[in-house]
Write a protein that holds these residues in place. Structure first.
Motif, short mmCIF file in Angstrom:
data_model
loop_
_atom_site.label_atom_id
_atom_site.label_comp_id
_atom_site.label_asym_id
_atom_site.label_seq_id
_atom_site.Cartn_x
_atom_site.Cartn_y
_atom_site.Cartn_z
N VAL A 252 24.49 41.72 45.77
CA VAL A 252 25.57 41.57 44.81
C VAL A 252 25.26 42.49 43.63
O VAL A 252 24.19 42.42 43.05
CB VAL A 252 25.71 40.10 44.33
CG1 VAL A 252 26.79 39.97 43.28
CG2 VAL A 252 26.00 39.20 45.53
N LEU A 253 26.21 43.35 43.30
CA LEU A 253 26.04 44.34 42.24
C LEU A 253 27.00 44.05 41.09
O LEU A 253 28.10 43.55 41.30
CB LEU A 253 26.31 45.76 42.77
CG LEU A 253 25.51 46.19 44.00
CD1 LEU A 253 26.05 47.52 44.50
CD2 LEU A 253 24.04 46.31 43.68
N ASP A 254 26.58 44.40 39.90
CA ASP A 254 27.50 44.30 38.75
C ASP A 254 28.55 45.39 38.88
O ASP A 254 28.37 46.40 39.55
CB ASP A 254 26.73 44.48 37.43
CG ASP A 254 25.85 43.27 37.12
OD1 ASP A 254 26.17 42.19 37.60
OD2 ASP A 254 24.85 43.45 36.38
N ALA A 255 29.66 45.22 38.18
CA ALA A 255 30.74 46.19 38.26
C ALA A 255 30.32 47.56 37.73
O ALA A 255 30.81 48.59 38.18
CB ALA A 255 31.97 45.70 37.52
N GLY A 256 29.40 47.60 36.76
CA GLY A 256 28.96 48.85 36.18
C GLY A 256 27.94 49.59 37.03
O GLY A 256 27.69 50.76 36.84
N GLN A 257 27.31 48.90 37.99
CA GLN A 257 26.30 49.52 38.84
C GLN A 257 26.94 50.31 39.96
O GLN A 257 27.99 49.93 40.48
CB GLN A 257 25.44 48.42 39.49
CG GLN A 257 24.08 48.29 38.91
CD GLN A 257 23.29 47.24 39.69
OE1 GLN A 257 23.86 46.27 40.16
NE2 GLN A 257 22.02 47.46 39.79
N VAL B 144 41.07 33.44 42.92
CA VAL B 144 41.34 33.43 41.49
C VAL B 144 40.88 34.75 40.91
O VAL B 144 39.98 35.40 41.44
CB VAL B 144 40.63 32.25 40.79
CG1 VAL B 144 41.21 30.93 41.24
CG2 VAL B 144 39.14 32.30 41.02
N GLU B 145 41.47 35.12 39.77
CA GLU B 145 41.05 36.35 39.10
C GLU B 145 39.72 36.11 38.42
O GLU B 145 39.47 35.03 37.87
CB GLU B 145 42.09 36.78 38.07
CG GLU B 145 43.32 37.38 38.69
CD GLU B 145 44.24 37.98 37.64
OE1 GLU B 145 43.74 38.72 36.77
OE2 GLU B 145 45.44 37.69 37.72
N SER B 146 38.88 37.13 38.43
CA SER B 146 37.57 37.01 37.81
C SER B 146 37.54 37.82 36.53
O SER B 146 38.04 38.94 36.47
CB SER B 146 36.50 37.52 38.78
OG SER B 146 35.25 37.54 38.15
N ASP B 147 36.93 37.23 35.50
CA ASP B 147 36.76 37.96 34.25
C ASP B 147 35.61 38.95 34.35
O ASP B 147 35.58 39.96 33.66
CB ASP B 147 36.51 36.98 33.10
CG ASP B 147 37.72 36.10 32.85
OD1 ASP B 147 38.85 36.57 33.12
OD2 ASP B 147 37.54 34.96 32.39
N ASP B 148 34.63 38.65 35.20
CA ASP B 148 33.46 39.51 35.36
C ASP B 148 33.36 39.90 36.84
O ASP B 148 32.64 39.26 37.61
CB ASP B 148 32.20 38.74 34.91
CG ASP B 148 30.97 39.62 34.92
OD1 ASP B 148 31.12 40.86 34.81
OD2 ASP B 148 29.86 39.07 35.03
N PRO B 149 34.06 40.96 37.24
CA PRO B 149 34.05 41.31 38.67
C PRO B 149 32.69 41.86 39.11
O PRO B 149 31.99 42.50 38.34
CB PRO B 149 35.13 42.37 38.78
CG PRO B 149 35.25 42.96 37.44
CD PRO B 149 34.89 41.87 36.47
N VAL B 150 32.33 41.56 40.33
CA VAL B 150 31.09 42.07 40.92
C VAL B 150 31.43 42.71 42.25
O VAL B 150 32.49 42.48 42.82
CB VAL B 150 30.04 40.95 41.11
CG1 VAL B 150 29.57 40.42 39.77
CG2 VAL B 150 30.56 39.85 41.98
N MET B 151 30.47 43.51 42.74
CA MET B 151 30.67 44.20 44.02
C MET B 151 29.64 43.67 45.01
O MET B 151 28.52 43.34 44.62
CB MET B 151 30.47 45.71 43.85
CG MET B 151 31.33 46.32 42.78
SD MET B 151 32.94 46.74 43.34
CE MET B 151 32.70 48.33 44.00
N LEU B 152 30.00 43.65 46.26
CA LEU B 152 29.09 43.22 47.32
C LEU B 152 28.81 44.44 48.19
O LEU B 152 29.74 45.05 48.73
CB LEU B 152 29.74 42.10 48.14
CG LEU B 152 28.96 41.60 49.34
CD1 LEU B 152 27.66 40.95 48.88
CD2 LEU B 152 29.78 40.62 50.13
N ARG B 153 27.53 44.78 48.32
CA ARG B 153 27.15 45.89 49.20
C ARG B 153 26.99 45.32 50.60
O ARG B 153 26.15 44.45 50.84
CB ARG B 153 25.86 46.54 48.71
CG ARG B 153 25.53 47.79 49.48
CD ARG B 153 24.39 48.58 48.89
NE ARG B 153 23.29 47.71 48.46
CZ ARG B 153 22.48 47.98 47.43
NH1 ARG B 153 22.64 49.09 46.73
NH2 ARG B 153 21.50 47.16 47.11
N LEU B 154 27.80 45.80 51.55
CA LEU B 154 27.83 45.24 52.89
C LEU B 154 26.59 45.58 53.71
O LEU B 154 26.24 44.83 54.62
CB LEU B 154 29.09 45.72 53.62
CG LEU B 154 30.42 45.26 53.02
CD1 LEU B 154 31.58 45.83 53.80
CD2 LEU B 154 30.50 43.75 52.99
#
Length: 102
Positions: A95-100, A80-90
């Motif tokens: 888990v990082l915020d999109a702005g980080q 599903v589409e996310s309104d608040d995307p986050v990033m995962l550092r492998l």
């Protein structure tokens, strides 16, 4: 009275003229051969350019088709589409915020 003038041979003059003519013909032959070789190379390059252009067009079409079908494939997989995307550092699983920055 003078002694009669000896007749000069025309052979050296004729040989010089013939060698100049032969040299000019040889230069013309070499120039013509070089130009024909360049023409064949240009034709070969044009054919190759056409092939590359056609391959590029095919790949761009495939890319556009893949881009347009990606959302439907993602939904089919349950995404599903996310309104608040986050990033995962492998590297550490954080888990990082999109702005980080990672």
């Amino acid at each position: 009275m003078r002694a009669p003038a000896e007749a000069r041979s025309r052979a050296p003059f004729i040989i010089a003229c013939m060698s100049i003519l032969a040299g000019a013909l040889l230069c013309a032959l070499l120039l013509n051969t070089s130009m024909v070789n360049g023409s064949f190379q240009m034709l070969s390059d044009k054919v190759e350019l056409g092939t590359v252009a056609q391959d590029t067009q095919t790949l761009q079409t495939e890319l556009e088709q893949a881009r347009s079908s990606l959302p439907a494939k993602a939904r089919a997989l349950g995404m599903v589409e996310s309104d608040d995307p986050v990033m995962l550092r492998l590297s550490d699983g954080a888990v990082l915020d999109a702005g980080q920055k990672p």
